[in-house]
Design a protein around this motif. Structure first.
Motif, PDB file in Angstrom:
ATOM      1  N   TYR A   1      19.522  51.613  34.868  1.00  0.00           N
ATOM      2  CA  TYR A   1      18.684  51.231  33.729  1.00  0.00           C
ATOM      3  C   TYR A   1      18.051  52.473  33.099  1.00  0.00           C
ATOM      4  CZ  TYR A   1      18.827  46.717  36.195  1.00  0.00           C
ATOM      5  OH  TYR A   1      19.232  45.588  36.850  1.00  0.00           O
ATOM      6  N   ALA A   2      17.522  53.368  33.930  1.00  0.00           N
ATOM      7  CA  ALA A   2      16.839  54.566  33.434  1.00  0.00           C
ATOM      8  C   ALA A   2      17.802  55.480  32.679  1.00  0.00           C
ATOM      9  CB  ALA A   2      16.186  55.315  34.592  1.00  0.00           C
ATOM     10  N   LEU A   3      19.069  55.526  33.124  1.00  0.00           N
ATOM     11  CA  LEU A   3      20.054  56.401  32.486  1.00  0.00           C
ATOM     12  C   LEU A   3      20.554  55.836  31.157  1.00  0.00           C
ATOM     13  CD1 LEU A   3      22.227  57.511  35.563  1.00  0.00           C
ATOM     14  CD2 LEU A   3      20.542  58.872  34.311  1.00  0.00           C
ATOM     15  N   PHE A   4      20.669  54.516  31.060  1.00  0.00           N
ATOM     16  CA  PHE A   4      21.316  53.911  29.902  1.00  0.00           C
ATOM     17  C   PHE A   4      20.359  53.141  28.989  1.00  0.00           C
ATOM     18  CE2 PHE A   4      24.763  54.488  32.925  1.00  0.00           C
ATOM     19  CZ  PHE A   4      25.769  55.000  32.130  1.00  0.00           C
ATOM     20  N   TYR A   5      19.168  52.804  29.462  1.00  0.00           N
ATOM     21  CA  TYR A   5      18.230  52.027  28.656  1.00  0.00           C
ATOM     22  C   TYR A   5      17.014  52.876  28.280  1.00  0.00           C
ATOM     23  CZ  TYR A   5      20.511  47.522  29.591  1.00  0.00           C
ATOM     24  OH  TYR A   5      21.394  46.465  29.647  1.00  0.00           O
ATOM     25  N   PRO A   6      16.898  53.300  27.008  1.00  0.00           N
ATOM     26  CA  PRO A   6      15.700  54.051  26.596  1.00  0.00           C
ATOM     27  C   PRO A   6      14.417  53.256  26.777  1.00  0.00           C
ATOM     28  CG  PRO A   6      17.461  54.271  24.968  1.00  0.00           C
ATOM     29  CD  PRO A   6      17.901  53.212  25.940  1.00  0.00           C
ATOM     30  N   TRP A   7      14.500  51.914  26.627  1.00  0.00           N
ATOM     31  CA  TRP A   7      13.304  51.096  26.769  1.00  0.00           C
ATOM     32  C   TRP A   7      12.730  51.185  28.184  1.00  0.00           C
ATOM     33  CZ3 TRP A   7      13.128  47.507  30.574  1.00  0.00           C
ATOM     34  CH2 TRP A   7      14.324  46.987  31.064  1.00  0.00           C
TER      35      TRP A   7
ATOM     36  N   LYS B   1       6.656  54.820  31.524  1.00  0.00           N
ATOM     37  CA  LYS B   1       5.487  55.621  31.138  1.00  0.00           C
ATOM     38  C   LYS B   1       4.277  54.725  30.900  1.00  0.00           C
ATOM     39  CE  LYS B   1       3.896  58.961  27.684  1.00  0.00           C
ATOM     40  NZ  LYS B   1       4.262  59.729  26.447  1.00  0.00           N
ATOM     41  N   LEU B   2       4.487  53.582  30.241  1.00  0.00           N
ATOM     42  CA  LEU B   2       3.384  52.662  29.965  1.00  0.00           C
ATOM     43  C   LEU B   2       2.818  52.055  31.239  1.00  0.00           C
ATOM     44  CD1 LEU B   2       4.822  50.776  26.844  1.00  0.00           C
ATOM     45  CD2 LEU B   2       3.139  52.627  26.874  1.00  0.00           C
ATOM     46  N   VAL B   3       3.701  51.761  32.208  1.00  0.00           N
ATOM     47  CA  VAL B   3       3.241  51.163  33.462  1.00  0.00           C
ATOM     48  C   VAL B   3       2.530  52.183  34.334  1.00  0.00           C
ATOM     49  CG1 VAL B   3       3.992  50.080  35.615  1.00  0.00           C
ATOM     50  CG2 VAL B   3       5.027  49.373  33.456  1.00  0.00           C
ATOM     51  N   VAL B   4       3.143  53.366  34.480  1.00  0.00           N
ATOM     52  CA  VAL B   4       2.573  54.395  35.347  1.00  0.00           C
ATOM     53  C   VAL B   4       1.218  54.877  34.831  1.00  0.00           C
ATOM     54  CG1 VAL B   4       2.903  56.745  36.234  1.00  0.00           C
ATOM     55  CG2 VAL B   4       4.817  55.133  36.224  1.00  0.00           C
TER      56      VAL B   4
ATOM     57  N   LEU C   1      -2.547  47.677  30.934  1.00  0.00           N
ATOM     58  CA  LEU C   1      -3.824  46.980  31.150  1.00  0.00           C
ATOM     59  C   LEU C   1      -4.632  46.846  29.863  1.00  0.00           C
ATOM     60  CD1 LEU C   1      -4.935  48.621  34.542  1.00  0.00           C
ATOM     61  CD2 LEU C   1      -3.666  46.491  34.171  1.00  0.00           C
ATOM     62  N   GLN C   2      -4.215  47.532  28.813  1.00  0.00           N
ATOM     63  CA  GLN C   2      -4.936  47.465  27.549  1.00  0.00           C
ATOM     64  C   GLN C   2      -4.671  46.136  26.851  1.00  0.00           C
ATOM     65  OE1 GLN C   2      -3.821  50.851  25.210  1.00  0.00           O
ATOM     66  NE2 GLN C   2      -4.678  52.339  26.660  1.00  0.00           N
ATOM     67  N   PRO C   3      -5.663  45.614  26.105  1.00  0.00           N
ATOM     68  CA  PRO C   3      -5.478  44.335  25.379  1.00  0.00           C
ATOM     69  C   PRO C   3      -4.324  44.449  24.386  1.00  0.00           C
ATOM     70  CG  PRO C   3      -7.789  44.965  25.425  1.00  0.00           C
ATOM     71  CD  PRO C   3      -7.041  46.133  25.949  1.00  0.00           C
ATOM     72  N   GLY C   4      -3.509  43.436  24.343  1.00  0.00           N
ATOM     73  CA  GLY C   4      -2.404  43.392  23.401  1.00  0.00           C
ATOM     74  C   GLY C   4      -1.183  44.194  23.796  1.00  0.00           C
ATOM     75  N   SER C   5      -1.176  44.764  24.990  1.00  0.00           N
ATOM     76  CA  SER C   5      -0.047  45.595  25.400  1.00  0.00           C
ATOM     77  C   SER C   5       1.226  44.760  25.598  1.00  0.00           C
ATOM     78  CB  SER C   5      -0.378  46.343  26.694  1.00  0.00           C
ATOM     79  OG  SER C   5      -0.638  45.426  27.756  1.00  0.00           O
ATOM     80  N   ARG C   6       1.074  43.470  25.832  1.00  0.00           N
ATOM     81  CA  ARG C   6       2.250  42.605  26.026  1.00  0.00           C
ATOM     82  C   ARG C   6       3.106  42.529  24.773  1.00  0.00           C
ATOM     83  NH1 ARG C   6       2.233  38.926  30.221  1.00  0.00           N
ATOM     84  NH2 ARG C   6       3.377  37.433  28.926  1.00  0.00           N
ATOM     85  N   GLU C   7       2.488  42.750  23.601  1.00  0.00           N
ATOM     86  CA  GLU C   7       3.194  42.645  22.341  1.00  0.00           C
ATOM     87  C   GLU C   7       3.750  43.985  21.867  1.00  0.00           C
ATOM     88  OE1 GLU C   7       3.484  39.622  21.425  1.00  0.00           O
ATOM     89  OE2 GLU C   7       1.977  38.832  22.802  1.00  0.00           O
ATOM     90  N   ALA C   8       3.684  45.003  22.683  1.00  0.00           N
ATOM     91  CA  ALA C   8       4.145  46.343  22.282  1.00  0.00           C
ATOM     92  C   ALA C   8       5.640  46.343  21.997  1.00  0.00           C
ATOM     93  CB  ALA C   8       3.812  47.361  23.373  1.00  0.00           C
ATOM     94  N   ASN C   9       6.043  47.178  21.049  1.00  0.00           N
ATOM     95  CA  ASN C   9       7.454  47.332  20.712  1.00  0.00           C
ATOM     96  C   ASN C   9       8.078  48.346  21.653  1.00  0.00           C
ATOM     97  OD1 ASN C   9       9.939  47.366  19.469  1.00  0.00           O
ATOM     98  ND2 ASN C   9       9.281  48.645  17.738  1.00  0.00           N
ATOM     99  N   VAL C  10       8.919  47.865  22.589  1.00  0.00           N
ATOM    100  CA  VAL C  10       9.509  48.756  23.586  1.00  0.00           C
ATOM    101  C   VAL C  10      11.024  48.900  23.407  1.00  0.00           C
ATOM    102  CG1 VAL C  10       7.707  48.307  25.267  1.00  0.00           C
ATOM    103  CG2 VAL C  10       9.738  46.849  25.226  1.00  0.00           C
ATOM    104  N   LEU C  11      11.617  48.138  22.522  1.00  0.00           N
ATOM    105  CA  LEU C  11      13.077  48.211  22.314  1.00  0.00           C
ATOM    106  C   LEU C  11      13.412  49.121  21.142  1.00  0.00           C
ATOM    107  CD1 LEU C  11      14.110  44.493  22.882  1.00  0.00           C
ATOM    108  CD2 LEU C  11      14.373  46.404  24.436  1.00  0.00           C
TER     109      LEU C  11
END
Length: 328
Positions: free
Chosen positions: A298-304, A310-313, A318-328
């Motif tokens: 996944y890490a090699l082939f998926y930029p997301w 990075k967001l998890v580490v 934990l920030q409000p609204g992070s569930r709606e972040a654009n990760v793709l």
């Protein structure tokens, strides 16, 4: 051979019934245990990142990523439960009792069959996405995929319980000495297991991905030949096709690596009735190592995936609204 002070026995107090410890060089055994422990921790950590990422971000709540989530859960359990059990077995002595041995063998069958089922579902998902893209959104819905995943886990638990039913009721019936952990299939159960968890699913996976490969190659050629003559609307369609083809290629790598790690397990099982004999340690380690390789793929082939790590580490999830972040 005489045993001095019970030094070569798993349970020195049980001189007549205890298994003997294998004669292996001490540095080699320590080094292998360290390596296996590191791989186990890495498997748990990487798959936990996948589980948290797909569960947290709404943009990843799609049929394909739900299937990857199920696979990550089974891989996580491999690192958390099965790999430590293999480390204990490598010492040549099972210290957790006969019942725990039977439960671990049952759990191993559950996770193995679930992983195979997930790979079949992933192959079906890519087959519909590439070979019948116009009906993909109506045929492969999030609700249906969740139902298929639940059925996959339920059938794996039910099937594995039937296979090891006698082992659970009489956990020590195949032990030749105290401190041994083995699982023996009779010929009928072995044949059924071979067909249901190896021959049939592997045949389906290979057939579907051969079809996907043929269609993907033809679509890629068509896109290259018409790329300069498309309108804006068609270019969007071409971009969508490219993303689907890229996903098929990435998941194809995932399936191929799985087959390379999985097939030797059953080849070895066909050659030996005792499927967890010490001679089979390598193929078990290879199969379990696949659970560590999947997140690396996944890490090699998926930029997301690199982005969400990075967001998890950094705990930005934990920030409000992070569930709606654009990760793709």
């Amino acid at each position: 051979m005489e045993v001095e002070d019970g030094a070569e026995l798993c349970f020195p107090l049980l001189l007549n019934t205890s298994c003997r410890k294998p004669a292996s060089p001490w540095p080699e055994a320590v080094l292998l245990n360290i390596v296996l422990s590191f791989i186990s921790l890495l498997t748990v950590a990487l798959n936990l990142l996948v589980i948290v990422s797909i569960s947290h971000f709404r943009q990843l709540h799609t049929p394909t990523y739900i299937l990857l989530l199920s696979l990550a859960v089974s891989d996580f359990l491999v690192g958390l439960l099965l790999m430590p059990g293999e480390i204990i077995l490598y010492t040549g002595c099972w210290f957790l009792g006969d019942l725990m041995c039977s439960l671990c063998n049952c759990l191993s069958l559950i996770i193995t069959s679930t992983s195979v089922g997930d790979m079949v579902l992933i192959s079906v998902d890519r087959y519909v996405a590439i070979c019948d893209p116009l009906h993909y959104t109506t045929r492969v819905t999030e609700r249906r995929v969740k139902l298929c995943v639940c059925l996959c886990w339920f059938c794996s638990v039910f099937y594995s319980s039937l296979i090891v039913k006698d082992e659970l009721t009489h956990p020590d019936r195949h032990d030749s000495c105290y401190g041994e952990c083995v699982m023996v299939f009779d010929h009928i159960a072995g044949a059924v297991d071979l067909v249901l968890t190896f021959v049939l699913p592997i045949t389906v996976i290979i057939f579907l991905y051969m079809r996907v490969f043929v269609v993907a190659v033809s679509q890629a050629r068509a896109m290259r030949s018409h790329i300069t003559a498309v309108t804006l609307q068609r270019s969007v369609a071409v971009t969508t096709k490219k993303s689907e083809l890229k996903a098929a290629r990435t998941l194809g790598v995932l399936v191929v690596v799985f087959l390379m790690c999985f097939c030797p397990l059953y080849v070895d099982a066909l050659a030996d009735d005792l499927i967890n004999d010490s001679s089979s340690a390598f193929v078990y380690h290879l199969f379990y190592f696949n659970s560590c390789l999947n997140p690396i793929i996944y890490a090699l082939f998926y930029p997301w995936f690199r982005k969400v790590i990075k967001l998890v580490v950094t705990l930005q999830i934990l920030q409000p609204g992070s569930r709606e972040a654009n990760v793709l």
